[in-house]
Design an enzyme around this catalytic site. Structure first.
Site, short mmCIF file in Angstrom:
data_model
loop_
_atom_site.label_atom_id
_atom_site.label_comp_id
_atom_site.label_asym_id
_atom_site.label_seq_id
_atom_site.Cartn_x
_atom_site.Cartn_y
_atom_site.Cartn_z
CB CYS A 338 -0.98 0.03 1.15
SG CYS A 338 -1.30 -1.50 1.97
NE ARG A 367 2.19 -8.81 5.63
CZ ARG A 367 0.91 -8.76 5.31
NH1 ARG A 367 0.05 -9.54 5.93
NH2 ARG A 367 0.49 -7.93 4.38
CD GLN A 385 -0.61 -8.56 0.22
OE1 GLN A 385 -0.06 -7.51 -0.10
NE2 GLN A 385 -1.39 -8.65 1.27
CG ASP A 387 -2.19 -5.46 -2.54
OD1 ASP A 387 -3.41 -5.34 -2.27
OD2 ASP A 387 -1.28 -5.02 -1.83
CG HIS A 389 -3.71 -0.35 -2.70
ND1 HIS A 389 -2.54 -1.02 -2.99
CD2 HIS A 389 -4.08 -0.72 -1.46
CE1 HIS A 389 -2.21 -1.75 -1.94
NE2 HIS A 389 -3.11 -1.59 -1.00
CE LYS A 473 -11.66 -7.11 8.54
NZ LYS A 473 -10.52 -7.95 8.77
CG HIS A 519 -6.11 -1.61 1.52
ND1 HIS A 519 -4.76 -1.40 1.58
CD2 HIS A 519 -6.67 -0.65 2.29
CE1 HIS A 519 -4.52 -0.36 2.37
NE2 HIS A 519 -5.66 0.12 2.81
ZN LIG Z 1 -3.17 -2.43 0.83
#
Ligand SMILES: [Zn+2]
Ligand SMILES: [Zn+2]
Length: 649
Positions: A338, A367, A385, A387, A389, A473, A519
Site C-alpha cells: 500500500c 512478514r 498478494q 493486490d 488499491h 471491510k 485495498h
Molecule cells: Zn493495501
C-alpha cells in the site's frame, strides 16, 4: 420483571435473575436441548449465569461459532482434569478453543512424555468425566486469593497469568476436582460431551516465545453426538489425501528447502505455470475492470513504513531493518504494497475526473511468522498478494465495491467455488472515538458495503466492532469440495493512509479533497489461494489452468519421434503438452499419468503415426476414440475458449 430482547427484536418478560437455559426453555423444548451459550448485550456468557436487568440476548447452539467455542473450550478443561488425574504434577498453561476443537499447553512432570497409548487413556478418562455430568461452576475471586490458590497448587504458569490481571475481574471455573483460572464461558455441565478424539501432540513455547520453556500442546476435538465424530473422522481422512503439501510434492508444484529458509516456498516449473495462468487470468479480468498494473520494489525506506504506520506492526516484531554499508540508510523488507501505491498516486496531480485510479500489482511481501506456525503454502514468511488499491471519491465507493464483488464472483465461478459467504465488519457504534475518519464518511462507507452486498445477493453476516480502526471491510469465506471453510479475499476501505500520505484530488469545485482508498485482494495471496485450490480440486485443476494439459504416450520407442512431433504441434498452438517417452509398458504410462491428474492423454502407435492421428483418453472418462491432430487441437482450444469467454462476459 425484566425485558429480554431476542434477535428478531421480539421482547419477552422474565423475573430478574433468569438464566439463558430458562429463556431457551420458554422458547422451545428443542432449543433448550441444543443451546450451549448465550450472548447478553454482546458479551458471550455461561447459559446458567443469572441476568438481572433488561438485556438483548442471542442463544448459541452447535451451529454457531460461539456455541462451538463454548463447547470446545469446556472440553479443554475436561481434558485438563483428565490429564491431572492421569499424570499428577502436570502444570497447565492455556487451553483455548480453535477452529476445529481445542488444545491445552501443559508442562509434564520431569522425565514424562506422552504417547499414543497415553492419549487413549486420557480419552477414556475424559469420557468417564463427561458421564458424571458434573456442573461447571463459575466463581469470582480476588487477585490475592487467586495467586494463593495457584501458588499452593504449584502452577507457575497460572500465577504468571494472574499477576497480569486486574483485581476484580478474575474468575474461576470448577468441575469435579478441577479448578481453572478462566474468563469463560462454559457449558452448564460436562455431560454435553458425547464423543471425542485427541488428535495431535506438538511442542509449543510458553506464550509463543523461544525464550520460554517448550511445553507440550495436546490437541483434541469433541462433539455433542457420536455421529458428528464419525463424519469428522471421514472428513479428516479425505483431507489428508487432499493435503496441498502432499499433492504439491506429487505433482511437482512447489518445494520448501531448509537451505533456502523456512516458510519461503519455491515454485517448481509446473507450479510456476499454474501461478502464471492464474495471474494471466486475473490480469485479463482486471483489465476489463479498468485496473492498471504497476511494479514496485521488494524493499522500502523505513521512513516510508513509519509514515504509513506499518512499522509499528511489522518493524520490531518482524524482519529486521536492512542497513546500507556506508550511507546509514535503513530499509525494510516490504510487508505491504500500500505505501508504495500511495506514492504512485502522488506522482502527479489528480483531478476528480481521473478517479477512480486502480493500481494493481502481484506484489511480494515478507512478514515474520514463528517457525512453529509455518505450514505449507498457507502460513509462510514471503508471499505474493494479488493486490490492488483503488483511489476513489467518496461517492464512487459503492460502485467500486460492486465491481470488486463482480471480480470475486468471476474467480469463484472460474474455480468452481459454489458455496461462499461474506462477513461485513463494521465499527462498534458505542465506541466511535476508536476510529479514524469522519462519522459521515463511515456511515457512507458502511452503507455502501451493505447495499453493494444486498444488490449482489451475497449471503452475509455482519459483525459490529470487527472493522479496523481505519475502515470497514468485507471478507469472503469459501467452502471447499469437502465442506471445509477457508477465508480468502478481502475488500477493505481505508481513511487512514490517504490522510497519512496527504493524498488529494482537485474536485469539481476546484478545491482539494481526500480520496478514499480501497485495498482488495480477491485471491488473498497466490500461495494461500493455490493451497486452497489444490485441496478443493484434489489437484484436478480446470483444463484452462492446469500446468500440463496433454501428455503424449508413444506405445513403444519406435513412435517417440511422432510423439514429439504431436507435442511440438500442440505446443505451437499454446496447448501445454509433454511426451512421456519412458521405456515402460503403455498400461503403466497411462496409470502414472492419470495419477498425475493430466486432463488428456494421447496414445500414439503404428496406426496413428501413419494417419497423423491420436487416440484420445480423457481424465475420468477413459477412451474417446481416434481423431486427427487438427481435430484434437481445435477441440481443446474451443473447450478452453468457451470456458474463459463464459467467465469474462
Ligand atoms: Zn493495501
Ligand atoms: Zn477456560
Amino acid at each position: 420483571m425484566i425485558k429480554i430482547t431476542l434477535p428478531d427484536n421480539s421482547v419477552r418478560e422474565f423475573d430478574a435473575g433468569v438464566n439463558g437455559m430458562e429463556i431457551a426453555e420458554a422458547i422451545s423444548r428443542n432449543l433448550a436441548k441444543e443451546v450451549l451459550s448465550i450472548s447478553v448485550n454482546g458479551e458471550v456468557r455461561d447459559l446458567m449465569r443469572p441476568i438481572n436487568s433488561d438485556a438483548s440476548i442471542k442463544l448459541y447452539t452447535w451451529e454457531d461459532k460461539e456455541g462451538r467455542d463454548t463447547f470446545w473450550h469446556s472440553s479443554a478443561h475436561i481434558m485438563a482434569e483428565a490429564i491431572e488425574a492421569y499424570l499428577p504434577g502436570t502444570k497447565f498453561g492455556i487451553g483455548p478453543s480453535i477452529d476445529n476443537g481445542f488444545y491445552y499447553d501443559i508442562d509434564l512432570p520431569e522425565g514424562q512424555t506422552l504417547t499414543e497409548k497415553d492419549l487413549t487413556e486420557i480419552e477414556k478418562k475424559m469420557m468417564d468425566l463427561a458421564r458424571t455430568k458434573s456442573d461447571i461452576v463459575r466463581s469470582e475471586i480476588s487477585k490475592e486469593d487467586a495467586l494463593k490458590l495457584f501458588t499452593e497448587k504449584g502452577d507457575p504458569y497460572k500465577q504468571e497469568l494472574i499477576s497480569e490481571l486486574t483485581d476484580g475481574t478474575i474468575t474461576l471455573y470448577q468441575q469435579g476436582n478441577f479448578t481453572d483460572l478462566c474468563r469463560g464461558p462454559h457449558l452448564p455441565n460436562t455431560g454435553y460431551i458425547k464423543a471425542l478424539k485427541l488428535t495431535n501432540i506438538a511442542g509449543a513455547y510458553w506464550r509463543g516465545s523461544e525464550k520460554n520453556k517448550m511445553l507440550t500442546r495436546v490437541y483434541g476435538i469433541t462433539f455433542p453426538k457420536q455421529k458428528l465424530l464419525e463424519e469428522y473422522l471421514v472428513l479428516m481422512e479425505e483431507a489428508k489425501k487432499r493435503d496441498h503439501r502432499k499433492i504439491g510434492k506429487e505433482m511437482e508444484l512447489f518445494m520448501i528447502s531448509q537451505e533456502v529458509g523456512q516458510g519461503l516456498p519455491m515454485w517448481l516449473p509446473k507450479g510456476a505455470m499454474l501461478r502464471e495462468q492464474l495471474e494471466k487470468f486475473l490480469k485479463n479480468v482486471q483489465k476489463k475492470f479498468g485496473y492498471d498494473q504497476v511494479i514496485t520494489p521488494h524493499i522500502g525506506d523505513v521512513k516510508l513504513y513509519k509514515k504509513s504506520g506499518h512499522y509499528e506492526k511489522y518493524g520490531k516484531d518482524s524482519f529486521q531493518v536492512i542497513k546500507t554499508p556506508t550511507e546509514g540508510e535503513e530499509y525494510l523488507l516490504k510487508p505491504m504494497n500500500c505505501p508504495h501505491h500511495c506514492e504512485i498516486f502522488r506522482f502527479k496531480p489528480r483531478s476528480y475526473k481521473d478517479l477512480p485510479v486502480r493500481l494493481a500489482e502481484f506484489g511480494t511481501v515478507y512478514r515474520y511468522e514463528q517457525s512453529g506456525e509455518l505450514h505449507g503454502l498457507t502460513r509462510v514468511r514471503g508471499f505474493t498478494q494479488d493486490d490492488a488499491h483503488i483511489f476513489c471519491r467518496p461517492d464512487q465507493l459503492k460502485e467500486e465495491f460492486l465491481k470488486v464483488i463482480d471480480i470475486v464472483f468471476i474467480i469463484f465461478k472460474a474455480l468452481d467455488f459454489k458455496n461462499y459467504t461474506a462477513q461485513i465488519s463494521l465499527r462498534d457504534p458505542s465506541n466511535k472515538e476508536k476510529y479514524i475518519g469522519s462519522d459521515e464518511n463511515w456511515e457512507k462507507a458502511e452503507r455502501s458495503i451493505i447495499e453493494a452486498c444486498a444488490e449482489k445477493g451475497l449471503n452475509t453476516v455482519t459483525e459490529l466492532g470487527e472493522a479496523a480502526f481505519y475502515g470497514p471491510k468485507l471478507d469472503f469465506m469459501v467452502k471447499d469440495a469437502i465442506g471445509r471453510s477457508w477465508q480468502l479475499g478481502t475488500i477493505q476501505v481505508d481513511y487512514n493512509l490517504p490522510e497519512r500520505f496527504d493524498l488529494e484530488y482537485i474536485g469539481a469545485d476546484d478545491k482539494r479533497h481526500r480520496p478514499v482508498m480501497i485495498h482488495r485482494a480477491p485471491f488473498g495471496s497466490m500461495e494461500r489461494f493455490c493451497a486452497v485450490l489444490i485441496e478443493h480440486t484434489a489437484g484436478k485443476f480446470p483444463i484452462w489452468l492446469t500446468p500440463e494439459q496433454v501428455v503424449v504416450l508413444p506405445i513403444s520407442e519406435k513412435y517417440n519421434d511422432y510423439a514429439q512431433k504431436v507435442s511440438d504441434y500442440l505446443n505451437n498452438s499454446d496447448i501445454r503438452t509433454v511426451v512421456d517417452d519412458r521405456n515402460e509398458k503403455i498400461g503403466r504410462k497411462i496409470r502414472d499419468n492419470e495419477m498425475k491428474r493430466i486432463p488428456y492423454l494421447l496414445i500414439v502407435g503404428e496406426k496413428e503415426n501413419e494417419t497423423e492421428t491420436v487416440a484420445v483418453r480423457r481424465q475420468g472418462e477413459g477412451d474417446q476414440g481416434t481423431v486427427t491432430l487438427l481435430e484434437f487441437k481445435e477441440m481443446i482450444l474451443s473447450e478452453v475458449k468457451s470456458i474463459l469467454s463464459e467467465l469474462y462476459n
